[in-house]
Design a protein around this motif. Sequence first.
Motif, PDB file in Angstrom:
ATOM      1  N   ALA A 125       1.268  -1.028  -0.009  1.00 16.85           N
ATOM      2  CA  ALA A 125       0.379  -0.064   0.408  1.00 16.85           C
ATOM      3  C   ALA A 125       0.980   0.912  -0.197  1.00 16.85           C
ATOM      4  N   VAL A 126       0.773   1.735  -1.046  1.00 14.82           N
ATOM      5  CA  VAL A 126       1.467   3.047  -1.249  1.00 14.82           C
ATOM      6  C   VAL A 126       0.894   4.829  -1.081  1.00 14.82           C
ATOM      7  N   VAL A 127       0.989   6.211  -0.524  1.00 14.18           N
ATOM      8  CA  VAL A 127       0.201   6.459  -0.906  1.00 14.18           C
ATOM      9  C   VAL A 127       0.597   7.555  -2.142  1.00 14.18           C
TER      10      VAL A 127
ATOM     11  N   VAL B 142      -3.418   2.104  -3.485  1.00 16.92           N
ATOM     12  CA  VAL B 142      -2.722   3.591  -3.790  1.00 16.92           C
ATOM     13  C   VAL B 142      -3.885   4.614  -3.378  1.00 16.92           C
ATOM     14  N   THR B 143      -3.624   5.554  -2.092  1.00 14.63           N
ATOM     15  CA  THR B 143      -4.283   6.376  -1.532  1.00 14.63           C
ATOM     16  C   THR B 143      -3.606   7.487  -1.065  1.00 14.63           C
TER      17      THR B 143
ATOM     18  N   GLY C  29      -6.054  15.485   3.933  1.00 16.03           N
ATOM     19  CA  GLY C  29      -5.187  13.831   4.315  1.00 16.03           C
ATOM     20  C   GLY C  29      -4.320  13.771   3.466  1.00 16.03           C
ATOM     21  N   SER C  30      -3.782  14.471   2.900  1.00 14.34           N
ATOM     22  CA  SER C  30      -2.966  14.462   1.627  1.00 14.34           C
ATOM     23  C   SER C  30      -1.471  14.733   2.282  1.00 14.34           C
ATOM     24  N   GLY C  31      -0.903  13.679   1.986  1.00 11.00           N
ATOM     25  CA  GLY C  31       0.852  14.123   2.789  1.00 11.00           C
ATOM     26  C   GLY C  31       1.787  15.415   2.213  1.00 11.00           C
ATOM     27  N   THR C  32       1.479  15.479   0.922  1.00  5.30           N
ATOM     28  CA  THR C  32       1.518  16.135   0.187  1.00  5.30           C
ATOM     29  C   THR C  32       1.782  17.739   1.189  1.00  5.30           C
ATOM     30  N   ARG C  33      -0.036  18.003   1.199  1.00  9.86           N
ATOM     31  CA  ARG C  33      -0.535  18.605   1.731  1.00  9.86           C
ATOM     32  C   ARG C  33       0.032  19.467   2.683  1.00  9.86           C
TER      33      ARG C  33
ATOM     34  N   SER D  64      -5.903  14.950  -6.694  1.00  7.51           N
ATOM     35  CA  SER D  64      -5.405  14.127  -6.368  1.00  7.51           C
ATOM     36  C   SER D  64      -4.873  14.503  -8.061  1.00  7.51           C
ATOM     37  N   ASN D  65      -2.844  14.485  -8.015  1.00  8.16           N
ATOM     38  CA  ASN D  65      -1.897  15.204  -8.813  1.00  8.16           C
ATOM     39  C   ASN D  65      -2.213  15.130 -10.274  1.00  8.16           C
TER      40      ASN D  65
END
Length: 308
Positions: free
Chosen positions: A108-110, A137-138, A209-213, A235-236
Motif C-alpha cells: 500500500a503506497v501513498v 494507492v491512496t 489527508g494528503s501528506g504532500t498537503r 489527485s496529482n
Amino acid sequence: MDRPLPSALARRISFRQLQVFESIARNESFTRAAEELFLTQPTVSMQIKKLQENVGTTLFDHIGKKVFLTETGKELFKSTRGILEHLSYFEMQASDLQGMKAGHLRLAVVTTAKYYAPYKLGLFCQQYPGIEVSLKVTNRERILERLHQNEDDLYIIGQPPEDKNHCFTYLVENPLVVIAAKDYHLTRVQGPLTAKHIATQPFIIRELGSGTRSAVENYFRRCNLSLNIKMELGSNEAIKHAVASGLGVSVVSRHTLSMELRNGPVVELDVDGFPISWPWYIGYPAGKNLSVVAKTFLDFVHKKAIKT
Ligand code: PGA
C-alpha cells in the motif's frame, strides 16, 4: 501430538463463507465483493445467509445502500483476518521450503508514490515471476488507517509514525517542487523566486489527508506565510491539469512529473527553499510476522531502489 478438535462452529462454517464475508466487510459492499471474487451477487448473498445461520446471528446491518458490520460481525472480521493472514504466511513458508519465491505481496503506497512503486514492482516481478502483487494507492491518511488495521504487508509513506509500534526504513528521496504553466508570468522572473512570491499566487492544493498537503502547509507556516488557496483537488493528475491551464501554481512531488517535464505544459520553478525534502519510507507494524515475499521485497528495494 495433541490434536485440537475443531470447534462446533468450525465444523459448520466453510472457508468459502469466511472468504466472502471478509471481502464484503473489507469492501463494505456485496457488489464489490462479488466482483472481487468473480461470483454472482445471489451466490454471495447465499454464502452470507448460510454463514449467519451457522453463527446464529446477523453479521451485517443494511442501512440505505450501505452495509455495516454488527458487533458480532466485527469480531468475526478480526478472527477471519487472523485466519487469512496465517494462511498467507503458511503459503509463503511452503513456497520457500520448495525453494521458489511464490506467493502474494500486498503493498500500500501513498498516492504520489504510484509514479514510483510500479517500476520497482515490475523489476521485482521480473526477478520473481511466481509472485502475485496487489498495489493499493491512496492518500496518507488512508494509508495510516490501513497500517493501523494491518491490512497489507508493507507500506510506503512520507514521514511514517516514529514510535516503537512501527518499523520503517528510509527508501528514497521525494523532492516536493513548485510547478506552474510553462507560460506562467513567474517563469519570466530573473533569478530564483522566494516563498513569498509563491504565497501571493493562486495556489492549487491537494485534499485534506494528503501528506504532500501537510508538508506544504508546514513549510509555509514555518515561513510565516499563508497560502492563497484557489482550489483543492484530490489527485496529482488533476492538479497538473489545473496548473497547465494557468489557474495557479502548486507543489507536487517531482516523481509526479517524471513523464512530462521535458516538453510538457508544466514546468518546475526555481524557488529558494525548494524542493522540500519529504523522503519516503517503507515499513510495517512492529511485531508483524512478515511473509517471506515481503521480506524478499524489502531486501530487494533496499539493494536496488535507493536512487531516484
Ligand atoms: P499523499 O502523500 O499522496 O497523501 O500526498 C505523500 C506522502 O506522504 O509522501
